[in-house]
Design an enzyme around this catalytic site. Structure first.
Site, short mmCIF file in Angstrom:
data_model
loop_
_atom_site.label_atom_id
_atom_site.label_comp_id
_atom_site.label_asym_id
_atom_site.label_seq_id
_atom_site.Cartn_x
_atom_site.Cartn_y
_atom_site.Cartn_z
N CYS A 135 -1.75 2.54 3.98
CA CYS A 135 -1.98 1.08 4.23
C CYS A 135 -3.22 0.90 5.07
O CYS A 135 -4.10 -0.02 4.74
CB CYS A 135 -0.94 0.46 4.60
SG CYS A 135 0.70 1.40 4.66
N ARG A 150 3.90 13.89 6.67
CA ARG A 150 4.73 13.24 7.96
C ARG A 150 5.50 14.45 8.27
O ARG A 150 6.13 15.43 7.60
CB ARG A 150 5.89 12.31 7.26
CG ARG A 150 4.90 10.89 6.88
CD ARG A 150 5.86 10.08 6.43
NE ARG A 150 5.13 8.84 5.97
CZ ARG A 150 5.48 7.83 5.35
NH1 ARG A 150 6.56 7.83 5.22
NH2 ARG A 150 4.79 6.94 4.72
N GLN A 171 2.17 9.19 -2.43
CA GLN A 171 2.81 7.93 -2.95
C GLN A 171 2.29 7.34 -4.15
O GLN A 171 1.00 7.48 -4.18
CB GLN A 171 2.78 7.24 -1.78
CG GLN A 171 3.77 7.48 -0.61
CD GLN A 171 3.27 6.58 0.69
OE1 GLN A 171 2.34 6.17 1.22
NE2 GLN A 171 4.56 6.17 1.28
N ASP A 210 1.09 4.69 -4.40
CA ASP A 210 0.98 3.39 -3.47
C ASP A 210 0.06 2.23 -4.07
O ASP A 210 -0.70 2.63 -4.71
CB ASP A 210 0.41 4.12 -2.25
CG ASP A 210 0.91 3.15 -1.05
OD1 ASP A 210 1.61 2.22 -1.04
OD2 ASP A 210 0.63 3.77 0.05
N HIS A 246 -1.31 -1.83 -2.35
CA HIS A 246 -1.11 -2.82 -1.37
C HIS A 246 -1.75 -4.25 -2.10
O HIS A 246 -3.14 -4.13 -2.50
CB HIS A 246 -2.00 -2.46 -0.23
CG HIS A 246 -1.33 -1.24 0.55
ND1 HIS A 246 -1.64 -0.09 0.41
CD2 HIS A 246 -0.02 -1.38 1.28
CE1 HIS A 246 -0.70 0.65 1.02
NE2 HIS A 246 0.44 -0.01 1.63
N LYS A 299 12.21 -7.28 2.68
CA LYS A 299 11.74 -6.38 1.76
C LYS A 299 12.94 -6.30 0.65
O LYS A 299 14.03 -6.96 0.90
CB LYS A 299 11.54 -5.01 2.41
CG LYS A 299 12.74 -4.34 2.89
CD LYS A 299 12.55 -3.04 3.47
CE LYS A 299 13.91 -2.50 4.36
NZ LYS A 299 13.62 -1.12 4.74
N HIS A 312 3.41 -4.14 0.35
CA HIS A 312 3.36 -2.67 -0.02
C HIS A 312 4.41 -2.43 -1.19
O HIS A 312 5.47 -3.10 -1.10
CB HIS A 312 3.83 -1.97 1.18
CG HIS A 312 3.38 -2.07 2.51
ND1 HIS A 312 2.42 -1.39 3.30
CD2 HIS A 312 3.56 -3.37 3.24
CE1 HIS A 312 2.28 -1.96 4.16
NE2 HIS A 312 2.76 -2.91 4.53
#
Ligand SMILES: [Zn+2]
Ligand SMILES: [Zn+2]
Length: 595
Positions: free
Chosen positions: A289, A318, A336, A338, A340, A424, A470
């Protein structure tokens, strides 16, 4: 309907996750009571419920137990449950609580109480066993009808490697014997579907101690599958107006100080990398992000530019404790899917709906037909811990609720479950053997646009802050692959299979013809390969079955003479076809899978 009576006076349906949680937590107390009866002097750490079942961390002192002792403990639990004891709640002062456990000689409970704030503490007593506990519990221990202790493991007190190692005993209980039986059958089935086993058999991925724990290595077949998954999503996202971006695997520490991630997670994550000379500090990217926020900032944005949807298959790192690592579902490096989405507040609902559509498309294509969604909102009254204006929150919460309703999603609303920066929606998918997996998250964020001072120029010339969404339909490629493998037991849909077709000449004599067929298939963008080894057809088919290649094309004298192939799909004979007929047949099946 099967219900559970709880000490707080409620009667809860078993299907309710909270009821199961209470039931299993109570079972941990029952197991503790049994352990105390069997192993006097045993000391207790913590005994929570887990997703399915419970565990208790215990210090057995001189008494070490093995799997063979579990039956004895199970029997004792059932014996105690039959005495129809109840859970009794009492309130004690902190001083009295400490005194009780000091006298009992349980240092772990003493430490837990010392860590508590002053005030009233509750004890729960079942039979002869008293525990420090917030409760609530089942009213009648006798509701526990079936017990299975499933595993023993080591666990450090408070997860600290420098502290005492305790014995963790896992178990599961049910209010009916038949439910335990069903559960055990499911466990057996789960073992067969374990993605770690399938990953090995299908030659998809591996791990190497030398590379490091929790860092999967994708083998060629796995990498093909992964590319197919990525391209599947990429294609759909391009249609939906997403823009690809690519960002590096590291980012300066400042980036994560700005985003707030460093303050929140820095201590528990991989530590900064220092440059040899300039004294700069970089972090392995734990999330994409902040990088994407900087891309938004790279150019002035107008209200007409929005929404902007930046998508990246971004690999993040992580730190997870080694004991927490598990196959592809808990790893230290993962990618991910991912994206945004930066939008105006008035675009939020529509964008949210589109993301739901995308996630539902993914589920449908992967035959994940049973799912539910959880909407996580603020606390109903206390809004002190949330950032962002009241007006924006109200807009976002109602946007999510309306979006979910307009898509007819089966949803539950949970209050006080939102992140401090936004509400969310999470999807839970039920797999082919009834297990639930969390997949697909959509999260509204007011925090990062604020922290990164993101702006666009509105129609009236004023500067406005965009809202950020996200979203990750797969969650991560690694986790999603694991779920797909376990859901399908490795029998992937043809479009996703790394090897779609295996061409098998019945003997070496027909290898040339097989080669020709294989080339034709490859030229038609079918992932085909040939197995012309000098082994019997039966042996080759058995070996290929481990790879779970969905389509076998067998050629012998008749086929070579007629220019045909003999087709077997997922173990079923599809008869003889010309190569062109086969290609058309194959394409129609893949098209149907993807429709
Ligand atoms: Zn408890
Ligand atoms: Zn994000």
């Amino acid at each position: 309907m099967l219900t559970i009576a709880v000490t707080d006076g409620t009667i809860r349906p078993w299907e309710d996750d909270e009821a199961k949680h209470i039931f299993w937590h109570s079972s941990a107390h029952l197991m503790a009571e049994a352990l105390e009866a069997l192993y006097p002097g045993v000391k207790f750490g913590v005994g929570p419920a887990v997703e399915t079942g419970f565990y208790y961390d215990v210090d057995l002192g001189e008494n070490q137990i093995t799997e063979s002792d579990l039956k004895k403990i199970e029997d004792k639990m059932i014996e105690l449950a039959r005495t129809k004891e109840t859970f009794e709640r009492t309130e004690v002062s902190k001083a009295d609580a400490l005194k009780y456990f000091k006298e009992k000689g349980d240092p772990y409970k003493v430490e837990l109480i010392q860590d508590l704030e002053d005030g009233t503490i509750t004890f729960y007593k079942n039979g002869c066993f008293t525990d420090l506990c917030r409760g609530p519990h089942v009213k009648h221990v006798d509701d526990i009808k079936a017990v299975k202790l499933t595993a023993i493991a080591g666990a450090y007190w408070k997860g600290d490697q420098n502290r005492q190692q305790l014995t963790r005993i896992y178990g599961v209980t049910f209010p009916k014997k038949s439910m335990l039986d069903e559960y055990l059958v499911m466990l057996e089935e789960a073992k067969k579907r374990d993605h770690r086993k399938l990953g090995k058999e299908m030659e998809l991925f591996t791990f190497s101690q030398r590379v490091g724990l929790g860092l999967p290595l994708w083998l060629p077949r796995g990498a093909v599958m992964r590319n197919v998954l990525e391209n599947f999503l990429r294609k759909k996202q391009t249609e939906m107006g997403y823009l690809p971006v690519v960002t590096p695997h590291i980012g300066s520490k400042d980036l994560y100080v700005t985003s707030g991630h460093y303050a929140k997670y820095g201590k528990d994550s991989f530590q900064p990398i220092h440059t040899p000379q300039e004294g700069e500090e970089y972090m392995l990217k734990p999330m994409n992000c902040p990088h994407h926020c900087e891309i938004f900032r790279s150019s002035p944005r107008s209200y007409r530019d929005l929404p902007l949807r930046f998508a990246e298959f971004g690999t993040v790192y992580r730190y997870e404790q080694s004991g927490e690592l598990h196959g592809l579902t808990r790893v230290r490096g993962f990618t991910q899917d991912d994206a945004h989405l930066f939008c105006r507040p008035d675009q939020l609902k529509e964008e949210f709906c589109k993301v739901i559509d995308l996630i539902l498309y993914v589920f449908k294509t992967l035959k994940m037909t049973e799912f539910s969604a959880q909407i996580s909102l603020r606390h109903q009254t206390d809004h002190s811990k949330y950032i962002g204006s009241e007006e924006n929150w109200e807009k976002a919460e109602s946007a999510i609720i309306e979006a979910a309703a307009s898509k007819n999603l089966p949803t539950v609303v949970e209050y006080d479950e939102a992140a401090f920066y936004g509400p969310k929606l999470d999807f839970m998918v039920k797999d082919a053997i009834g297990r639930k997996w969390q997949l697909g998250t959509i999260q509204v964020d007011y925090n990062l646009p604020e922290r990164f001072q993101l702006e666009y120029i509105d129609a009236d010339g004023s500067k406005q802050r965009p809202v950020m969404i996200h979203r990750a339909p797969f969650g991560s490629i690694e986790r999603f692959t694991a779920v797909v493998l376990e859901h399908t037991a490795g029998h992937l849909p043809i479009w996703l299979s790394p090897d779609q077709v295996k061409v098998l000449p019945v003997s070496e004599k027909y290898a040339d013809y097989a080669e020709k067929v294989c080339e034709l298939l490859k030229n038609s963008e079918i992932r085909a390969s040939i197995d012309a080894r000098n082994e019997t057809l039966g042996k080759r088919i058995r070996e290929i079955s481990l790879l779970r290649v969905p389509v076998l094309v067998i050629v012998g004298e008749k086929e070579a003479a007629e220019g045909t192939v003999s087709v077997r799909m997922n173990g079923t004979d599809q008869g003889s076809k010309t190569v062109d007929e086969f290609i058309a047949f194959f394409r129609s099946i893949v098209a149907e899978e993807l429709s």
